[in-house]
Design a protein around this motif. Structure first.
Motif, PDB file in Angstrom:
ATOM      1  N   ALA A   1       0.815  -1.220   0.000  1.00 28.10           N
ATOM      2  CA  ALA A   1       0.000   0.000   0.000  1.00 28.10           C
ATOM      3  C   ALA A   1       0.846   1.267   0.000  1.00 28.10           C
ATOM      4  CB  ALA A   1      -0.940  -0.009   1.205  1.00 28.10           C
ATOM      5  N   ASP A   2       1.947   1.262   0.757  1.00 32.01           N
ATOM      6  CA  ASP A   2       2.788   2.458   0.802  1.00 32.01           C
ATOM      7  C   ASP A   2       3.471   2.705  -0.540  1.00 32.01           C
ATOM      8  OD1 ASP A   2       2.218   3.083   3.459  1.00 32.01           O
ATOM      9  OD2 ASP A   2       3.776   1.725   4.203  1.00 32.01           O
ATOM     10  N   ALA A   3       3.949   1.641  -1.179  1.00 29.75           N
ATOM     11  CA  ALA A   3       4.582   1.795  -2.489  1.00 29.75           C
ATOM     12  C   ALA A   3       3.579   2.266  -3.531  1.00 29.75           C
ATOM     13  CB  ALA A   3       5.214   0.472  -2.921  1.00 29.75           C
ATOM     14  N   VAL A   4       2.371   1.718  -3.460  1.00 20.93           N
ATOM     15  CA  VAL A   4       1.322   2.129  -4.393  1.00 20.93           C
ATOM     16  C   VAL A   4       0.978   3.603  -4.189  1.00 20.93           C
ATOM     17  CG1 VAL A   4      -1.127   1.854  -4.944  1.00 20.93           C
ATOM     18  CG2 VAL A   4       0.345  -0.161  -4.751  1.00 20.93           C
ATOM     19  N   ALA A   5       0.901   4.032  -2.936  1.00 20.45           N
ATOM     20  CA  ALA A   5       0.592   5.437  -2.651  1.00 20.45           C
ATOM     21  C   ALA A   5       1.664   6.352  -3.241  1.00 20.45           C
ATOM     22  CB  ALA A   5       0.467   5.649  -1.145  1.00 20.45           C
ATOM     23  N   ARG A   6       2.931   5.976  -3.101  1.00 16.73           N
ATOM     24  CA  ARG A   6       4.007   6.797  -3.663  1.00 16.73           C
ATOM     25  C   ARG A   6       3.909   6.860  -5.188  1.00 16.73           C
ATOM     26  NH1 ARG A   6       6.963   4.020   0.382  1.00 16.73           N
ATOM     27  NH2 ARG A   6       7.784   2.528  -1.153  1.00 16.73           N
ATOM     28  N   ARG A   7       3.587   5.732  -5.808  1.00 12.03           N
ATOM     29  CA  ARG A   7       3.428   5.705  -7.262  1.00 12.03           C
ATOM     30  C   ARG A   7       2.302   6.636  -7.702  1.00 12.03           C
ATOM     31  NH1 ARG A   7       4.694   1.048 -10.394  1.00 12.03           N
ATOM     32  NH2 ARG A   7       2.558   1.000 -11.172  1.00 12.03           N
ATOM     33  N   CYS A   8       1.218   6.636  -6.944  1.00 12.87           N
ATOM     34  CA  CYS A   8       0.075   7.466  -7.314  1.00 12.87           C
ATOM     35  C   CYS A   8       0.408   8.952  -7.211  1.00 12.87           C
ATOM     36  CB  CYS A   8      -1.120   7.122  -6.445  1.00 12.87           C
ATOM     37  SG  CYS A   8      -1.845   5.516  -6.848  1.00 12.87           S
ATOM     38  N   VAL A   9       1.131   9.323  -6.174  1.00 12.62           N
ATOM     39  CA  VAL A   9       1.547  10.718  -6.043  1.00 12.62           C
ATOM     40  C   VAL A   9       2.407  11.119  -7.243  1.00 12.62           C
ATOM     41  CG1 VAL A   9       2.991  12.305  -4.721  1.00 12.62           C
ATOM     42  CG2 VAL A   9       1.372  10.806  -3.537  1.00 12.62           C
ATOM     43  N   ARG A  10       3.310  10.237  -7.649  1.00 10.57           N
ATOM     44  CA  ARG A  10       4.171  10.524  -8.802  1.00 10.57           C
ATOM     45  C   ARG A  10       3.347  10.651 -10.080  1.00 10.57           C
ATOM     46  NH1 ARG A  10       9.845   7.510 -10.301  1.00 10.57           N
ATOM     47  NH2 ARG A  10      10.322   8.758 -12.160  1.00 10.57           N
TER      48      ARG A  10
END
Length: 260
Positions: free
Chosen positions: A194-203
């Motif tokens: 979930a944390d990696a996905v959240a970072r990807r979404c921000v990018r």
């Protein structure tokens, strides 16, 4: 936006249970997303679950979209079907009309169309099927926006026909170097951190790019982000994504209508 604020929609696939089988936590996701891609009974969803999702979405101010797919309950709409284009047009019309009935009963309406699964992927390149879906939307309501993969034949044909097109990116799916989705048959196609996905979404929201499976950076400019409602931990993931976007100053709001 004119004031420089980045704005993005957050959508999820909902209403995908069938009879005694429950898939995903629709009510919890409706507290997080701004748009709901609601199944229409062909790849998933039964009348009772579709009515429930439409009513809960209306109560929360979540925009309803028709998620149309192949007539493939057994395969969850994830198997390509080589259809006569006119038949596909009629199937899409049938599905949008069915969901529209439940949306109207709930006091709202279908406000966009998004293909599902194998149909979504097929019309990235399949011109005949892409044209068939475009034809269905034009016949039903040419003011309805359509969601699709950036750079797809589908969005190109839809734009040429005068439809409003909404480019979409996927929070929890891996990308190829060609900016298409990695096949679900491949390992690592669906992301679960979930944390990696959240970072990807921000990018994706702020820079319009994502890291592909080979480590290259590819352009993915989108107006809507999808979190799959049937993935394990979907509610937590959607919550992390929404929080990360807002913490970065991104406004999470639907691409049609006002903020949810």
């Amino acid at each position: 936006m004119s004031d420089g604020t980045v704005r993005i929609d957050l959508n999820a696939d909902l209403g995908e249970g069938y009879g005694a089988w429950t898939l995903g936590d629709d009510d919890a996701l409706l507290d997080l997303v701004t748009s709901a891609n609601v199944a229409c009974g062909f790849h998933a969803g039964d009348p009772t679950s579709l009515r429930h999702v439409c009513e809960r979405a209306a109560e929360r101010g979540v925009v309803i979209g028709a998620q149309v797919g192949y007539h493939d309950l057994a395969g969850f709409g994830r198997r390509f079907i080589d259809m006569v284009p006119a038949d596909l047009t009629n199937d899409v019309l049938y599905q949008v009309g069915a969901l529209e009935a439940f949306a109207r009963v709930a006091g709202t309406r279908v406000q966009y169309v998004k293909p599902h699964g194998a149909l979504y992927n097929a019309i990235v390149h399949h011109e005949a099927q892409a044209a068939a879906v475009v034809e269905a939307v034009l016949r039903y309501d040419p003011t309805l926006p359509v969601l699709g993969l950036p750079g797809s034949v589908f969005l190109a044909l839809a734009a040429d026909a005068g439809l409003t097109t909404v480019p979409e990116a996927f929070a929890d799916r891996a990308y190829t170097p060609e900016a298409t989705l990695v096949s679900r048959r491949e390992p690592g196609a669906v992301l679960h951190d979930a944390d990696a996905v959240a970072r990807r979404c921000v990018r994706m929201a702020t820079e319009g790019s994502v890291e592909a499976v080979d480590g290259t950076i590819v352009e993915v400019r989108a107006a809507s982000l999808c979190v799959h409602g049937d993935s394990p931990g979907a509610v937590e993931m959607a919550g992390r994504v929404k929080a990360a976007l807002r913490d970065t100053g991104v406004e999470v709001a639907p691409f049609v209508g006002g903020p949810a």
